[in-house]
Design an enzyme around this catalytic site. Structure first.
Site, PDB file in Angstrom:
ATOM      1  CG  ASP A  25      -1.770   1.205   1.376  1.00 59.91           C
ATOM      2  OD1 ASP A  25      -1.686   2.096   0.500  1.00 59.91           O
ATOM      3  OD2 ASP A  25      -2.537   1.279   2.356  1.00 59.91           O
ATOM      4  CE  LYS A  91      -1.854   6.913  -3.406  1.00 59.35           C
ATOM      5  NZ  LYS A  91      -2.355   5.978  -2.363  1.00 59.35           N
ATOM      6  CD  GLU A 188      -5.007   3.330  -2.453  1.00 58.89           C
ATOM      7  OE1 GLU A 188      -5.823   4.161  -2.000  1.00 58.89           O
ATOM      8  OE2 GLU A 188      -3.855   3.635  -2.796  1.00 58.89           O
ATOM      9  CG  ASP A 210      -9.631   4.093   0.570  1.00 61.94           C
ATOM     10  OD1 ASP A 210      -9.086   4.764   1.474  1.00 61.94           O
ATOM     11  OD2 ASP A 210      -8.995   3.351  -0.193  1.00 61.94           O
TER      12      ASP A 210
END
Lengths: 624, 181
Positions: A25, A91, A188, A210
């Site tokens: 992850d 990210k 994800e 999420d």
């Protein structure tokens, strides 16, 4: 049903031989790596520095003038010392241009405008977000290899479901730069659903909400006997827990007249804001003092109520994608059996109450929201590496954003709609608009908006050599393909003449395979003999596995082939055997490719037969 | 070589070509095929097998998508019968139908501009009812796939349904616009 023996991943390896594979992850705030050991997924320790035992590696990278790089807890703790060279939340910059990062507000980095994706000037030189992510992934790979005591066969890397092609490609490039064999890019929320669905043996339609450090995803999934079918996904790839920290920090700046705080103090404010935000989950009111530059100390106090009201709009922003995803899945709130909560930011109480109020359903958060994505990715990696037949699990995911082409007037014409199940392909015909036109440019875009300028540009290419014809006479077929990783390739062909052109839609920053190979080679430079030995060993192993697989297939199904086909395969097999024990890796690879090609039609026949047998098997079991 | 996709979408799932379709049987067959062919099943396989798997999985997705919805299924059945629905080329629609469409579109625009979510919900409901009626009409026209005259009539029904599909998209967009404001 094991009809396709050669297809069962890992079939050719001895059954006792566990192939080391991990799920990673790669998060905005923290990254973690997990694997399946003795049937259960677990997160691996984040050596060497895991001060809090959390097994999380902060996604923070610091670059020093002497070229050395630090990743994890230490640079995170020291980020205020050197903000310009300590990259946090990288990210958010993956696959993003200057205009995108400008929207994140004041950041302490020296950004450089580069085609397709920004770069950052650091003490150790210019770094692209891909380089920074690769530095994080390299550390995770080392953690895994030392914890598992062996080299990895491959990794499943998770990405936000709402990542577009440029962001996905950048992630895959980073993983390859870190020396990882990418088994799959996995969304994800889907990873989280695997971790939940398999644990709880659930059936029905679930929503996965999420909210991570920098991205928000909502996926609606249908779970039926081990099949995870994503019905729709939506999100906001620039909304996450970081925005809540920013809201607190900017509130304090206004409150205390710190409009012109320097970069270090901004970092200190943000770090304190994050700590206060986390504490407000358990405490109704938090006071803290922040040591600023020049000996100044700031005493701040925040109540949960104040925090909730100053960030209510952010929480509301997550509900728009939720509504869109429901609409796209043609479902109503009542159809949802439960809501899986993923991401550290879902610990915020007002986020939970907003989601609970919207769905009117219990929230599932019994798996640690920081770990659930990595655990799901590890389960998928284990299946893909061939440690488990995976008979009982299948993922059917979708493409999050429509793909299209620019047409006259700057309009985007959609070719593949969002939420199409992948892999998918779609061909559309276009024509020339001028007499004698011999070339046609294509501009591939991704997004939902009508105007090209409001969509993301994925790439441009030109089909040349069209025979001169009257306007409208040429028939140009453009084919879009999206693979199981959600990555796009586009080809075009003029149907009358057969002239064709093809691109893998490489993001405009343009890392070609060759460039990645060079960069990898540079990394191995100090040990180039080792690297060569490794390449040779891998080529030999792959070749032997291929031969074993072909032999197994022939034993099972030689009857599907005529004599000429059998002979062609036998010849290619003999040619490979003749070179496999030599020391020329490229010759071995060439011979292996030839053997693989000689089995193309064999593979197709076996697949056809296995599908029709599977369907017959179903018909039989329905009769019983 | 590519796999044999000369089979039609129904045959791919071992189903009899028909407009009336047991959707749960379709879904089960689709899953069965994907269990066999999905690229995840071939992660460790050689290039030839991976290519074949990707083509098969793509084809299964396309077939499932086509058969799942009444409009796409009806259009596909007509194509199998060699009948072009002329959705791009034939713009001649009954005057009454067009007038109705225009009235609906104006109502959607009005509701969007005035932010009237209740009016949009009403329109969405009316739209569903109208769509259901057309699907029933299409089902009757496609009940006997050898009846050429009925099949010719189905062309117009498919074109009408395409109009309604676009209207549905506009209602969705209007709802999104109001929610987002």
């Amino acid at each position: 049903m094991a009809l396709l023996q050669i297809a069962e991943p890992g079939e050719s390896t001895a059954p006792h031989q566990h192939r080391l594979a991990v799920g990673i992850d790669l998060g905005t705030t923290n990254s973690l790596v997990a694997t399946v050991k003795s049937g259960a997924a677990e997160v691996l320790p984040s050596q060497p520095d895991d001060p809090d035992g959390s097994r999380l590696t902060p996604s923070v990278v610091r670059y020093f003038a002497d070229g050395h790089v630090e990743v994890g807890a230490k640079p995170k703790a020291e980020q205020a010392e050197d903000p310009a060279n300590t990259i946090v939340s990288v990210k958010r910059f993956m696959g993003r241009g200057m205009a995108d990062v400008a929207r994140y507000g004041a950041l302490p980095y020296k950004f450089i405008d580069a085609p397709g994706m920004v770069k950052i000037e650091t003490a150790a030189g210019v770094k692209s977000p891909v380089d920074v992510s690769a530095d994080i992934l390299r550390v995770l790979r080392q953690q895994a290899e030392s914890a598992l005591a062996g080299p990895l066969v491959g990794a499943v890397i998770t990405v936000p479901a709402y990542f577009d092609d440029a962001q996905r490609q950048a992630t895959k490039d980073a993983a390859r730069l870190a020396g990882l064999n990418v088994l799959r890019l996995l969304n994800e929320p889907t990873a989280a659903a695997i971790a939940y669905g398999l644990d709880n043996r659930s059936e029905g339609v679930f929503a996965v909400y999420d909210l991570g450090g920098g991205t928000f995803d909502i996926s609606i999934l249908k779970l039926t006997r081990g099949v995870f079918e994503v019905l729709a996904t939506n999100g906001d790839s620039a909304l996450g827990g970081d925005d809540f920290d920013q809201a607190i920090a900017s509130h304090w700046r206004k409150q205390h007249g710190l409009a012109s705080a320097d970069q270090r103090d901004l970092r200190r404010l943000l770090m304190a804001a994050r700590a206060v935000k986390e504490r407000l989950t358990d405490e109704a009111e938090v006071s803290t003092s922040i040591a600023l530059s020049y000996g100044q100390t700031l005493n701040v106090r925040l109540t949960r109520e104040e925090f909730h009201s100053m960030t209510a709009l952010l929480v509301n922003r997550t509900l728009l994608p939720v509504k869109k995803a429901l609409r796209d899945s043609k479902l109503a709130v009542e159809d949802i059996s439960g809501v899986v909560m993923v991401g550290g930011a879902t610990r915020m109480l007002h986020v939970q109450s907003a989601v609970r109020a919207f769905f009117g359903k219990p929230l599932l958060n019994n798996v640690d929201p920081d770990r659930v994505v990595a655990l799901g990715a590890a389960i998928q990696a284990n299946v893909l590496a061939g440690n488990k037949s995976g008979e009982d699990m299948l993922l059917l995911d979708v493409i999050p954003l429509s793909l299209g082409l620019e047409t006259m007037g700057g309009l985007a014409e959609k070719v593949i709609p969002r939420n199409a199940t992948i892999p998918t392909a779609r061909a559309q015909e276009f024509t020339t608009y001028k007499d004698g036109q011999t070339a046609m440019s294509m501009h591939v875009v991704q997004g939902e908006r009508e105007l090209v300028k409001d969509c993301r540009s994925l790439g441009r290419f030109t089909l040349r050599g069209i025979p001169p014809m009257a306007a409208g006479a040429a028939r140009i077929r453009v084919t879009f393909q999206v693979d199981a990783d959600g990555l796009v390739s586009v080809s075009a062909q003029e149907l009358g003449s057969g002239v064709s052109a093809q691109i893998d839609v490489k993001p405009s920053y343009g890392l070609t395979d060759a460039e990645i190979a060079t960069m990898l080679q540079a990394g191995f430079a100090h040990a180039s003999a080792d690297a060569q030995a490794r390449v040779l060993a891998e080529a030999q192993t792959d070749a032997m596995r291929l031969i074993e697989a072909v032999d197994a297939a022939l034993v099972a199904d030689a009857a599907l082939l005529d004599d000429a086909e059998k002979q062609a395969i036998a010849d290619a097999r003999a040619a490979l055997l003749a070179v496999v024990n030599g020391d020329d890796a490229s010759r071995i690879k060439l011979a292996a490719e030839a053997l693989s090609r000689s089995t193309d039609s064999f593979a197709a026949k076996r697949m056809d037969r296995s599908v029709s047998q599977a369907l017959k098997g179903r018909a039989m079991s329905e009769l019983n | 070589m590519t796999p044999d996709f000369s089979k039609n979408h129904f045959a791919l799932f071992d189903l009899v070509p028909s407009f009336e379709l047991d959707l749960s049987a379709l879904e089960a067959a689709y899953r069965e095929v994907q269990r066999e062919v999905h690229p995840d099943r071939f992660a460790g396989a050689n290039d030839a097998e991976r290519r074949v798997a990707a083509q098969w999985a793509t084809q299964a997705n396309e077939a499932y998508k086509t058969l799942r919805t009444p409009l796409a299924r009806g259009r596909y059945l007509l194509r199998l019968a060699g009948i072009d629905t002329e959705e791009e080329s034939n713009t001649a629609m009954p005057r009454e139908f067009l007038m109705g469409q225009m009235a609906w579109r104006e109502a959607v625009v009005d509701a969007r501009e005035s932010g009237d979510i209740d009016a949009l919900d009403r329109l969405a409901n009316e739209h569903r009812v109208a769509e259901r009626a057309l699907v029933a009409e299409l089902a009757a026209q496609l009940a006997d796939l050898s009846n050429e005259a009925l099949l010719q009539g189905a062309k117009l029904t498919v074109r009408k349904l395409r109009f309604l599909e676009k209207l549905g998209e506009e209602i969705d967009l209007a709802q999104e616009a109001i929610e987002g404001s």
